[in-house]
Design a protein around this motif. Structure first.
Motif, PDB file in Angstrom:
ATOM      1  N   GLY A 186     -52.170  52.918 -34.779  1.00  0.00           N
ATOM      2  CA  GLY A 186     -53.289  53.617 -35.647  1.00  0.00           C
ATOM      3  C   GLY A 186     -54.016  52.425 -36.527  1.00  0.00           C
ATOM      4  N   LEU A 187     -53.316  51.831 -37.358  1.00  0.00           N
ATOM      5  CA  LEU A 187     -53.971  50.789 -38.319  1.00  0.00           C
ATOM      6  C   LEU A 187     -54.855  49.643 -37.308  1.00  0.00           C
ATOM      7  CD1 LEU A 187     -51.039  50.060 -40.528  1.00  0.00           C
ATOM      8  CD2 LEU A 187     -53.124  51.307 -41.092  1.00  0.00           C
ATOM      9  N   LEU A 188     -54.501  49.564 -36.142  1.00  0.00           N
ATOM     10  CA  LEU A 188     -55.405  48.514 -35.531  1.00  0.00           C
ATOM     11  C   LEU A 188     -56.682  49.268 -34.911  1.00  0.00           C
ATOM     12  CD1 LEU A 188     -52.686  46.424 -33.396  1.00  0.00           C
ATOM     13  CD2 LEU A 188     -54.193  45.900 -35.347  1.00  0.00           C
ATOM     14  N   GLY A 189     -56.682  50.789 -35.078  1.00  0.00           N
ATOM     15  CA  GLY A 189     -57.774  51.275 -34.468  1.00  0.00           C
ATOM     16  C   GLY A 189     -57.480  52.254 -33.255  1.00  0.00           C
ATOM     17  N   GLY A 190     -56.161  52.335 -32.905  1.00  0.00           N
ATOM     18  CA  GLY A 190     -55.870  52.958 -31.657  1.00  0.00           C
ATOM     19  C   GLY A 190     -55.362  54.306 -31.960  1.00  0.00           C
ATOM     20  N   PRO A 191     -54.966  55.016 -30.803  1.00  0.00           N
ATOM     21  CA  PRO A 191     -54.659  56.403 -31.215  1.00  0.00           C
ATOM     22  C   PRO A 191     -53.513  56.784 -32.020  1.00  0.00           C
ATOM     23  CG  PRO A 191     -53.862  55.850 -29.171  1.00  0.00           C
ATOM     24  CD  PRO A 191     -54.423  54.658 -29.747  1.00  0.00           C
ATOM     25  N   ARG A 192     -53.276  57.946 -32.579  1.00  0.00           N
ATOM     26  CA  ARG A 192     -51.874  58.523 -33.156  1.00  0.00           C
ATOM     27  C   ARG A 192     -51.463  59.529 -32.335  1.00  0.00           C
ATOM     28  NH1 ARG A 192     -50.596  57.254 -38.316  1.00  0.00           N
ATOM     29  NH2 ARG A 192     -49.585  59.139 -38.655  1.00  0.00           N
ATOM     30  N   TRP A 193     -49.929  59.635 -32.512  1.00  0.00           N
ATOM     31  CA  TRP A 193     -49.285  60.746 -32.035  1.00  0.00           C
ATOM     32  C   TRP A 193     -48.134  60.976 -32.879  1.00  0.00           C
ATOM     33  CZ3 TRP A 193     -49.758  55.725 -30.689  1.00  0.00           C
ATOM     34  CH2 TRP A 193     -48.748  54.910 -30.589  1.00  0.00           C
ATOM     35  N   PRO A 194     -47.613  62.305 -32.590  1.00  0.00           N
ATOM     36  CA  PRO A 194     -46.400  62.597 -33.204  1.00  0.00           C
ATOM     37  C   PRO A 194     -45.212  61.853 -32.626  1.00  0.00           C
ATOM     38  CG  PRO A 194     -46.978  64.349 -31.754  1.00  0.00           C
ATOM     39  CD  PRO A 194     -48.153  63.326 -31.547  1.00  0.00           C
ATOM     40  N   VAL A 195     -44.410  61.564 -33.722  1.00  0.00           N
ATOM     41  CA  VAL A 195     -43.339  60.687 -33.119  1.00  0.00           C
ATOM     42  C   VAL A 195     -41.822  61.723 -33.355  1.00  0.00           C
ATOM     43  CG1 VAL A 195     -41.747  58.694 -33.517  1.00  0.00           C
ATOM     44  CG2 VAL A 195     -44.049  58.628 -33.871  1.00  0.00           C
ATOM     45  N   ALA A 196     -41.476  62.127 -32.175  1.00  0.00           N
ATOM     46  CA  ALA A 196     -40.147  62.756 -32.011  1.00  0.00           C
ATOM     47  C   ALA A 196     -38.844  61.893 -32.617  1.00  0.00           C
ATOM     48  CB  ALA A 196     -39.723  63.560 -30.703  1.00  0.00           C
ATOM     49  N   LEU A 197     -38.132  62.556 -33.531  1.00  0.00           N
ATOM     50  CA  LEU A 197     -36.896  61.541 -34.391  1.00  0.00           C
ATOM     51  C   LEU A 197     -35.688  62.168 -34.036  1.00  0.00           C
ATOM     52  CD1 LEU A 197     -38.964  61.589 -37.779  1.00  0.00           C
ATOM     53  CD2 LEU A 197     -38.815  59.563 -35.951  1.00  0.00           C
ATOM     54  N   GLY A 198     -34.720  61.587 -34.138  1.00  0.00           N
ATOM     55  CA  GLY A 198     -33.473  61.882 -33.994  1.00  0.00           C
ATOM     56  C   GLY A 198     -32.640  60.731 -33.137  1.00  0.00           C
ATOM     57  N   ARG A 199     -33.437  59.903 -32.933  1.00  0.00           N
ATOM     58  CA  ARG A 199     -32.348  58.600 -32.160  1.00  0.00           C
ATOM     59  C   ARG A 199     -31.308  58.185 -33.058  1.00  0.00           C
ATOM     60  NH1 ARG A 199     -37.535  58.150 -32.254  1.00  0.00           N
ATOM     61  NH2 ARG A 199     -38.881  58.064 -30.283  1.00  0.00           N
ATOM     62  N   ARG A 200     -30.311  57.696 -32.393  1.00  0.00           N
ATOM     63  CA  ARG A 200     -29.115  57.142 -33.286  1.00  0.00           C
ATOM     64  C   ARG A 200     -29.062  55.679 -32.593  1.00  0.00           C
ATOM     65  NH1 ARG A 200     -25.714  60.194 -36.278  1.00  0.00           N
ATOM     66  NH2 ARG A 200     -24.058  59.346 -35.373  1.00  0.00           N
ATOM     67  N   ASP A 201     -28.598  54.961 -33.665  1.00  0.00           N
ATOM     68  CA  ASP A 201     -28.426  53.445 -32.961  1.00  0.00           C
ATOM     69  C   ASP A 201     -27.348  53.113 -32.246  1.00  0.00           C
ATOM     70  OD1 ASP A 201     -30.774  52.901 -35.033  1.00  0.00           O
ATOM     71  OD2 ASP A 201     -29.488  52.768 -36.461  1.00  0.00           O
ATOM     72  N   ALA A 202     -27.547  51.670 -31.652  1.00  0.00           N
ATOM     73  CA  ALA A 202     -26.467  51.269 -30.666  1.00  0.00           C
ATOM     74  C   ALA A 202     -25.457  50.380 -32.081  1.00  0.00           C
ATOM     75  CB  ALA A 202     -27.167  50.197 -30.167  1.00  0.00           C
ATOM     76  N   ALA A 203     -24.371  50.536 -31.432  1.00  0.00           N
ATOM     77  CA  ALA A 203     -23.115  50.086 -32.128  1.00  0.00           C
ATOM     78  C   ALA A 203     -22.945  48.477 -31.293  1.00  0.00           C
ATOM     79  CB  ALA A 203     -21.957  50.606 -32.059  1.00  0.00           C
ATOM     80  N   ARG A 204     -23.625  48.242 -30.217  1.00  0.00           N
ATOM     81  CA  ARG A 204     -23.445  46.963 -29.757  1.00  0.00           C
ATOM     82  C   ARG A 204     -24.821  46.415 -29.231  1.00  0.00           C
ATOM     83  NH1 ARG A 204     -23.647  47.927 -24.297  1.00  0.00           N
ATOM     84  NH2 ARG A 204     -22.854  46.031 -23.736  1.00  0.00           N
ATOM     85  N   SER A 205     -24.934  45.085 -29.069  1.00  0.00           N
ATOM     86  CA  SER A 205     -25.996  44.544 -28.524  1.00  0.00           C
ATOM     87  C   SER A 205     -25.697  43.149 -27.836  1.00  0.00           C
ATOM     88  CB  SER A 205     -26.908  44.143 -29.899  1.00  0.00           C
ATOM     89  OG  SER A 205     -28.311  43.456 -29.239  1.00  0.00           O
ATOM     90  N   ASP A 206     -26.139  43.154 -26.629  1.00  0.00           N
ATOM     91  CA  ASP A 206     -25.618  42.269 -25.657  1.00  0.00           C
ATOM     92  C   ASP A 206     -26.673  41.582 -24.937  1.00  0.00           C
ATOM     93  OD1 ASP A 206     -24.267  40.695 -23.808  1.00  0.00           O
ATOM     94  OD2 ASP A 206     -22.591  41.950 -23.521  1.00  0.00           O
ATOM     95  N   ALA A 207     -26.866  40.158 -24.924  1.00  0.00           N
ATOM     96  CA  ALA A 207     -27.879  39.497 -24.510  1.00  0.00           C
ATOM     97  C   ALA A 207     -27.835  39.653 -23.082  1.00  0.00           C
ATOM     98  CB  ALA A 207     -27.691  37.791 -24.772  1.00  0.00           C
ATOM     99  N   ARG A 208     -26.603  39.974 -22.130  1.00  0.00           N
ATOM    100  CA  ARG A 208     -26.316  39.963 -20.868  1.00  0.00           C
ATOM    101  C   ARG A 208     -26.974  41.430 -20.310  1.00  0.00           C
ATOM    102  NH1 ARG A 208     -20.007  39.102 -20.980  1.00  0.00           N
ATOM    103  NH2 ARG A 208     -20.376  40.272 -22.774  1.00  0.00           N
ATOM    104  N   ASP A 209     -27.335  42.427 -21.176  1.00  0.00           N
ATOM    105  CA  ASP A 209     -27.995  43.419 -20.769  1.00  0.00           C
ATOM    106  C   ASP A 209     -29.379  43.149 -20.526  1.00  0.00           C
ATOM    107  OD1 ASP A 209     -25.489  44.570 -20.784  1.00  0.00           O
ATOM    108  OD2 ASP A 209     -25.998  45.790 -22.825  1.00  0.00           O
ATOM    109  N   VAL A 210     -29.900  42.144 -21.065  1.00  0.00           N
ATOM    110  CA  VAL A 210     -31.446  41.989 -21.056  1.00  0.00           C
ATOM    111  C   VAL A 210     -31.901  41.568 -19.541  1.00  0.00           C
ATOM    112  CG1 VAL A 210     -33.568  40.735 -21.870  1.00  0.00           C
ATOM    113  CG2 VAL A 210     -31.656  41.256 -23.332  1.00  0.00           C
ATOM    114  N   ASP A 211     -31.004  40.944 -18.884  1.00  0.00           N
ATOM    115  CA  ASP A 211     -31.491  40.445 -17.795  1.00  0.00           C
ATOM    116  C   ASP A 211     -31.829  41.721 -16.540  1.00  0.00           C
ATOM    117  OD1 ASP A 211     -31.742  37.991 -16.891  1.00  0.00           O
ATOM    118  OD2 ASP A 211     -30.156  37.566 -15.526  1.00  0.00           O
TER     119      ASP A 211
END
Ligand code: HEM
Ligand SMILES: *[C@@H]1O[C@H](CO)[C@@H](O)[C@H](O)[C@H]1NC(C)=O
Ligand SMILES: *[C@@H]1O[C@H](CO)[C@@H](O)[C@H](O)[C@H]1NC(C)=O
Ligand SMILES: *[C@@H]1O[C@H](CO)[C@@H](O)[C@H](O)[C@H]1NC(C)=O
Length: 335
Positions: free
Chosen positions: A142-167
């Motif tokens: 929005g700040l760059l001049g693009g559209p805005r939209w409503p953001v649905a919320l309630g996501r929870r965070d990962a308890a792990r992060s593994d570089a091998r999942d990126v591939d």
């Protein structure tokens, strides 16, 4: 007697429905998710993010890209935010340590970390990093001049992060449009949504290493560059990128015409050979994606509508809700 029976009947029916709802329907994201637990959450994020963008204008594009990468690797769960410096040697290196870590932009991480700190002061332990990232991406477009939209919320965070999942989870510039469409389809996104989302390349920049292969060694065309590139553009890129091996930080705007505006120019560039990455050029060559490039090039309203809708869909990819995942106290670490 009759009323008693009926009451018990109703009661057990209600109980049944409650149990069924708890078991069958996974909790859904909702725009009002923090209405009671942290009513000012959106406002707190947007204030911090706007200040960060004013201080450092590269924040917007970086954060937009971060959001995309987060959602494509194990869902939108803030797993991309975990710093390699925060993990001990006993845990695997986090996503950010992967080769494609793409020199993910420091300002984007900083923006999210700042918003999260402000939230932890206002409502400790309530708002997830994944939601902060989704809100920040929306605000910055929005700040760059693009559209805005409503953001649905309630996501929870990962308890792990593994570089091998990126591939294999992220698109590469050397993929065909068909291969990219397959990858997006695996995340529930149609070719039309893929083309709309790729419009994010209307802002930000790419390092020369990401497209240098297009500048040399092509046998067709007298000058040896990718014949899909506009020749003048190719020559200019060669000059700008001349020293990129010695200085790998040399970067070029993704949209050379209007680099800082969130607009439809990215699509107008593609048929003119002004798409920077091979993957951008590929969207023009493949008929199933070309139709959408044409549509968005001709109609900013159509692009903005579809981008806003596709971002909401992207923001729901693989989300963790209810009892899944955690609310991290910090976004750059797993605790
Ligand atoms: C369709 C397949 C895509 C490919 C192959 C791709 C690839 C890339 C590459 C190689 C870069 C340059 C990174 C660098 O050198 O630092 C880049 C930048 C960027 N990408 Fe994509 N991308 C794709 C889709 C997307 C999507 C769907 C979004 C967001 C919705 C996105 C947002 C961005 C942004 C904003 C930048 C600029 C980042 C900055 O300036 O810091 N890209 N992309
Ligand atoms: C990840 O990006 C950083 C720069 O942000 C870079 O120093 C590092 O070498 C990259 N890691 C890998 C494995 O490429
Ligand atoms: C694309 O590039 C990656 C590394 O950047 C490489 O591992 C892969 O083999 C390439 N794929 C194709 C089809 O060339
Ligand atoms: C542009 O797209 C919008 C939204 O899809 C549509 O309502 C409008 O008619 C289009 N305009 C033109 C000139 O095609």
């Amino acid at each position: 007697m009759g009323t008693l029976l009926r009451r018990r009947h109703i009661f057990s029916l209600a109980l049944f429905l409650l149990l069924a709802a708890a078991q069958a329907a996974p909790p859904r994201l909702s725009p009002n998710y923090y209405r009671h637990s942290c009513p000012r959450a959106e406002r707190i994020v947007s204030d911090v993010i706007a200040a960060k963008q004013r201080a450092n204008p590269s924040t917007a594009a970086g954060t937009l890209r971060l959001f995309f990468h987060d959602c494509f690797v194990n869902g939108c769960d803030a797993s991309v935010l975990v710093s390699p410096l925060s993990t001990s040697s006993s845990t695997p290196p986090p996503e950010r340590a992967a080769e494609i870590n793409l020199s993910l932009p420091g300002d984007a991480f900083d923006a999210v970390d700042r918003a999260k700190s402000a939230l932890e002061s206002a409502c400790p332990g309530v708002v997830s990093c994944a939601d902060v990232l989704a809100l920040a991406a929306r605000d910055l477009v929005g700040l760059l001049g693009g559209p805005r939209w409503p953001v649905a919320l309630g996501r929870r965070d990962a308890a792990r992060s593994d570089a091998r999942d990126v591939d294999g989870s992220l698109p590469r510039t050397n993929m065909s449009a068909r291969a990219m469409a397959r990858l997006f389809a695996s995340k529930g996104l149609a070719p039309r949504e893929m083309v709309a989302l790729a419009g994010a390349h209307t802002v930000g920049f790419s390092h020369c290493a990401e497209f240098a292969g297009r500048l040399y060694g092509f046998r067709h065309g007298s000058d040896g560059f990718d014949p899909r590139l506009n020749p003048e553009f190719a020559r200019a890129l060669r000059r700008s990128c001349a020293g990129y091996r010695a200085d790998p930080t040399v970067s070029i705007f993704n949209d050379v015409v209007t680099p800082r505006d969130f607009d439809e120019t990215y699509y107008k560039n593609l048929p003119r050979g002004l798409g920077l990455l091979a993957s951008d050029a590929a969207l023009w060559e493949y008929p199933p994606t070309r139709v959408f490039v044409q549509r968005y090039a001709a109609n900013r309203t159509a692009f903005f509508q579809d981008f806003a809708a596709a971002m909401q869909k992207l923001g729901a990819v693989g989300v963790k809700t209810g009892r899944q995942g955690v609310i991290r106290r910090r976004c750059d670490a797993l605790d």
